[in-house]
Scaffold this active site. Structure first.
Site, short mmCIF file in Angstrom:
data_model
loop_
_atom_site.label_atom_id
_atom_site.label_comp_id
_atom_site.label_asym_id
_atom_site.label_seq_id
_atom_site.Cartn_x
_atom_site.Cartn_y
_atom_site.Cartn_z
N CYS A 215 102.53 -55.90 -31.36
CA CYS A 215 101.40 -55.34 -30.63
C CYS A 215 100.99 -53.96 -31.14
CB CYS A 215 101.69 -55.30 -29.14
SG CYS A 215 103.18 -54.41 -28.73
N ASP B 222 92.60 -55.60 -25.87
CA ASP B 222 93.95 -55.86 -26.37
C ASP B 222 93.85 -56.74 -27.61
OD1 ASP B 222 96.56 -56.27 -26.84
OD2 ASP B 222 97.04 -57.09 -24.86
N HIS C 236 104.40 -52.91 -24.20
CA HIS C 236 103.22 -53.40 -24.90
C HIS C 236 102.36 -52.21 -25.33
CE1 HIS C 236 100.59 -56.54 -26.13
NE2 HIS C 236 99.58 -56.16 -25.34
#
Lengths: 737, 350
Positions: free
Chosen positions: A468, A535, A519
């Site tokens: 991520c 995202d 994250h």
């Protein structure tokens, strides 16, 4: 004629009461080993917090001690043999005393101690005063064991052990750990008891200790509820432990490491409200606005004054935003595990609704604690999930969020310029990047290949596999390079719901968010909509966003993880998972009600109990309860003193006789205190001849058991007959009636 | 043949002997079995015996029969107010033939010294017995002489109100293990006494009757005494004895710190405290009683049986003026103490 010859004097009869006045002063060998073992356990509990060299010294001392104990055994063995040769008196083997464990010369020991203390003093500045003191405590605990000469030394050692145990609670307070500490406490106390009681079996002593602890629970809980938590003393001291969780700088590879940890980060309790969807649960922690080409870091705040100003500004804008869009507010409570950092977690945009003390709201809608979180901390929040925030962007923050080192990632920059040219609309431009990532052969993995110099170019155009943080970095960079204010946000995504999911309408339970839920994502600023969350991970691995880790990822994680029971295994074994969830729920209650019982909760409790009251009333109540508890303690000590005299419980056979006496008293035949058993039997014979036979037998047995020298077998036998005789007496009594 | 017998067997072996001796004593001292047992117990416990009673109650007879049945050398000394210490212990006299001082042994150099009417002698003479009784030795002209073993002092005394009596000093009293009173015989016993006296006059062999043969060898006696010391005492009995002596020390602060008696309200007992020597004597006498009673262990009954005779003379503030005061004197200090200690739980454990 010589009738008798001299015989060695027999010891006074070995009745149960034999040990009545005698207290074994020296340790038997078994007890010495037990003590040693207990020491090792106590140290093991706190071992993680000790610096490695101190741990080395301590284990050295323990080994040394064990060697001494071992040697001592050999010595006492030879001594025993000698004593057999020299005089033939019988020695029972368990009477061999451990004579002076500490055969170490005091000078050597003293030097050792002084050296250790010096070393501690030298390193004190680095590790902080608390850790130094804890280490000093452990050090003295281990050294004390070398000089057990008197009873007071033994006391001190046990007491030090208890201190070591309790100081380990400074660093960890979760349920499992507390349970371990409690069981160690039992063991410590059992060893203390073993020293005094005639009972040599540890198991029995453990039972006794558990009984005693059980009895003390009442006093403990009263003290827990009532004792004032005076802030400098009655608080977990600020320990400088290993920080866990997110940090304020992020390099593309960072978050992946964090995801190997299965430690709990925090919990959130939504109460009766419906828990938002998984993909909505973006727990913001740190907003990273500075980028130097290698890593993302937090923009330093300009000091308290400006923060306050921004704070109030932000709140104003937020309230305004929420009001216009009519978003439903979401109220929830967050309980943060000790992370030894300051970050708090919130679903943005949020405001603190409960107690605001010790929580600072930042201008970027994150929250930080005023001190490092070394103890579970809970706070109330209200979030407006879909409400836009920061509709106006100050010039300064616009500058910051557009800044990137020119020429650090030339290929990305040119790609960005092309994007800027192709897509005029800001949101379309971002969407295009996501599409690009989705279409191209990008891979989402926990083991991304290493990047040279953390080059985003290399990731985006060559390796094409990352986690991520990689995607978020690259995405944010692209946005900035294409002229859109963008920033990186780290936090946690999702969480595990623990509770009754069947009731969709009003679920009871809480979310547990673990470190592996860490994250990173991006936020871009769009005119009229404020900061928008984007995202980029969603473009690669949609499952991660919607429901959490895919099974491939889990497998990957468990392969990386060294834990015995990996998360993957846990999640795939139904009963284990259920058990884990159960325990997690318990731990949550523990954290919430026991650990989280702070001054405020105490105050609230008193409010609930006695209604709103003035501080002086509260103070009076606390003072009174303090006095009461101290009086109770004194009374307790006094009782202990009395018990010292009264501690001999009656044997079973004695009870039979006493019961018989009460039965007779009911018949009107009472035994005067000064009368002997035989004389009373005679009296009974005169007053009630029917009872005479049974009672005389009972009396004779009592006399024999009480005064005659008997073997254990004989004792047991007579005690048994005494039971029958007692029953016979009861029978006769019944017949009489 | 030296063979270690267990205590139980020793007790049983000597039981016959003891019964025989008791029977013999009781044929002479009629109607007083209890006192006879106590007197024998005192000697078996290696203690000195003080018999206090009116003249003509059989004190001397008891002392005499005890000494002779046990086969011990015996000399009677009549204590008068002009008796001097040298008359009791002996003195050195210059022997012209050997040109040396020779010891003239006094009556104390016997195994049994019968000090008749001891309280008629001056305290000085009474005290001459002190060393002998405590250390079993006497010092004459600076030379210490061992006394024969076993060694007993049996003293008789008249009640104090009698003319021409000096009270025994407390230290002296303390050295007597027991103080016995015989008391008046009952009707039956008196009849028998009268009858037996008549017989004696008939046969005109009064002397022959009292001159008993020894019934026991000296070694046996010593062995029995040894066995008595070995009688088992359980902790309960020890506690009982301790509690009894603690109660007597209450006025001296002994009790409150150590024992909490369950009753809590012990009557104020006006007494002198019992010394450790007293509790030792109590234990020893109780052991002897147990031995006579054919047991190898002591029971509180034994302690109670000897408590009055062992302790009353050490407890009472003024010497008891009552004639024939006995164990059954309910108002005595000793009985008050006995009544307030719980036999089952002497030190007040719960």
């Amino acid at each position: 004629m010589n009738l008798f010859t001299k015989q060695t004097t027999r010891a006074p009869s070995n009745h149960l009461e034999n040990s009545k006045h005698k207290i074994n002063v020296s340790l038997t060998r078994k007890n010495a080993w037990l003590l040693w073992l207990c020491q090792c356990l106590n140290i093991a509990v706190i071992a993680l917090e000790l610096s490695s060299w101190m741990l080395a010294i301590i284990s050295l001392s323990l080994v040394w001690q064990a060697l001494l104990l071992h040697q001592n055994r050999d010595r006492s063995k030879t001594k025993q043999q000698n004593s057999y040769v020299v005089n033939s008196k019988q020695h029972s083997s368990d009477k061999i005393k451990k004579q002076q464990v500490g055969q170490v010369s005091p000078i050597l020991l003293g030097m050792f101690a002084v050296l250790g203390c010096l070393a501690l003093a030298v390193t004190a500045k680095e590790v902080g005063i608390l850790t130094t003191m804890v280490q000093l405590l452990c050090f003295s605990y281990v050294l004390k064991a070398f000089e057990i000469k008197a009873r007071s030394d033994f006391y001190q050692l046990i007491l030090l052990g208890l201190f070591v145990l309790s100081s380990s609670l400074i660093f960890r307070q979760d349920l499992a750990f507390s349970f371990i500490v409690l069981s160690l406490l039992v063991i410590n106390l059992a060893i203390l008891l073993q020293y005094f009681s005639s009972e040599s079996a540890l198991v029995t002593n453990i039972k006794v200790v558990m009984l005693l602890l059980g009895q003390s629970i009442l006093l403990a809980s009263i003290l827990f509820l009532v004792f004032p938590r005076l802030s400098p003393f009655w608080q977990v001291p600020k320990a400088k432990s290993n920080e866990t969780g997110l940090s304020d700088t992020v390099k593309p590879g960072d978050i992946a490491n964090l995801t190997r940890s299965t430690k709990l980060a925090f919990r959130a309790d939504f109460g009766q409200q419906k828990v938002p969807e998984y993909s909505q649960l973006y727990w913001r922690a740190v907003v990273l606005e500075n980028y130097d080409g290698r890593q993302w870091s937090k923009q330093k705040s300009d000091g308290i004054k400006t923060t306050n100003k921004i704070d109030s500004l932000a709140k104003k804008s937020l309230i305004f935003d929420a009001g216009t869009t009519g978003v439903n507010p979401l109220n929830y409570q967050v309980v943060v595990e000790p992370s030894f950092q300051k970050y708090l977690f919130a679903l943005a945009p949020a405001v603190v609704t409960g107690d605001k003390s010790g929580i600072h709201a930042e201008s970027d809608f994150t929250f930080i604690s005023s001190r490092n979180i070394s103890q579970a901390k809970s706070y109330q929040l209200t979030s407006y999930l879909t409400a836009p925030f920061s509709l106006e962007l100050t010039q300064k923050s616009k500058q910051v969020n557009l800044k990137y080192p020119k020429g650090s990632n030339p290929r990305l920059e040119s790609f960005a310029q092309q994007l800027q040219h192709d897509y005029v609309d800001v949101q379309a431009r971002a969407q295009a990047v996501l599409m690009f990532i989705n279409k191209e052969n990008y891979e989402y993995t926990l083991q991304p290949p290493l990047l040279e110099n953390n080059s985003l170019d290399q990731f985006f155009f060559e390796t094409k596999s990352g986690f991520c943080a990689h995607y978020a970095s690259a995405f944010t960079f692209l946005m900035r390079a294409s002229g859109i204010p963008a920033r990186m946000v780290t936090g946690y995504l999702g969480g595990e719901f623990n509770g009754d999911t069947a009731q969709e309408a009003n679920p009871e339970g809480h979310m547990s968010i673990y470190q592996y839920d860490a994250h990173a994502w991006s936020e871009i600023w769009v005119v009229g909509r404020g900061w928008l969350r984007i995202d980029p991970t969603s473009a690669v691995d949609l499952e991660r966003i919607n429901s959490g880790w895919s099974s491939e990822l889990l497998q990957e994680q468990s392969a990386l993880n060294d834990d015995l029971l990996s998360l993957y295994q846990l999640k795939n074994t139904a009963w284990l998972n259920a058990l884990r969830l159960q325990f997690d729920a318990l731990d949550y209650q523990w954290t919430r009600w026991v650990i989280g019982f702070t001054t405020k909760q105490q105050y609230n409790l008193f409010n609930d109990l006695f209604g709103k009251m003035a501080a002086w009333k509260l103070a009076t109540i606390i003072a009174v309860s303090l006095i009461v508890s101290i009086t109770m303690l004194m009374l307790f000590l006094h009782l202990i003193n009395r018990v010292k005299q009264k501690k001999i419980p009656l044997a079973k056979w004695q009870i039979f006789y006493h019961k018989a006496l009460t039965q007779l008293a009911k018949q009107g035949i009472e035994k005067p205190t000064g009368m002997t058993v035989n004389d009373f039997a005679k009296q009974v014979r005169e007053q009630s001849p029917e009872l005479a036979i049974a009672f005389t037998r009972l009396s004779t047995s009592y006399n024999r058991l009480c005064y005659q020298t008997l073997t254990i077998n004989e004792q047991a036998k007579i005690a048994l007959t005494m039971q029958q005789q007692y029953q016979q007496l009861l029978h006769t009594l019944k017949q009489q009636q | 043949m030296p063979q270690a017998l267990p205590l139980v067997d020793k007790v049983q072996a000597s039981q016959q002997l003891i019964t025989a001796i008791l029977d013999r004593i009781e044929t002479v001292v009629l109607g007083k079995p209890n006192e006879c047992r106590l007197a024998l117990a005192c000697l078996l416990a290696q203690g000195h015996l003080l018999i206090e009673d009116l003249p003509g109650m059989g004190k001397t007879t008891l002392a005499h029969v005890l000494a002779t049945t046990l086969g011990l050398s015996y000399q009677r000394t009549q204590f008068t107010n002009d008796l001097l210490p040298a008359d009791v212990v002996g003195f050195s006299i210059f022997d012209k033939e050997t040109n040396r001082f020779a010891l003239h042994q006094g009556p104390i150099f016997n195994q049994v010294v019968l000090a008749d009417e001891i309280n008629r002698a001056s305290p000085k003479t009474q005290s001459a017995l002190l060393e002998a009784m405590a250390e079993q030795q006497v010092s004459i002209d600076g030379i210490t002489h061992e006394l024969p073993s076993p060694f007993f002092v049996i003293a008789t005394q008249n009640p104090l109100f009698h003319a021409g009596t000096y009270p025994l000093p407390e230290s002296q009293l303390d050295r007597f293990m027991m103080r016995l009173s015989l008391g008046f015989p009952d009707l039956k016993a008196e009849r028998e006494i009268l009858l037996s006296t008549a017989q004696h006059t008939n046969e005109s062999s009064h002397k022959g009757n009292t001159d008993f043969t020894a019934m026991i060898e000296q070694e046996e006696l010593i062995a029995i005494q040894e066995a008595v010391t070995q009688v088992n005492v359980s902790n309960d009995v020890l506690d009982y004895i301790i509690a009894l002596s603690q109660v007597s020390r209450r006025a001296y602060g002994g009790l409150d710190n150590v024992v909490k008696l369950p009753q809590g309200n012990i009557p104020d007992i006006n007494c002198r405290p019992l010394s450790p020597r007293a509790s030792k004597a109590l234990l020893q006498a109780a052991k002897a009683m147990a031995f006579i009673d054919n047991r190898d262990y002591v029971m509180p009954d034994d302690v109670q049986a000897v408590f009055y005779v062992v302790c009353q003379h050490r407890l009472e503030m003024q010497p008891n003026q009552q004639i024939g005061a006995s164990k059954f004197d309910v108002s005595s200090v000793a009985n008050q103490i006995l009544n307030c200690v719980d036999v089952l739980n002497p030190l007040g454990y719960s």
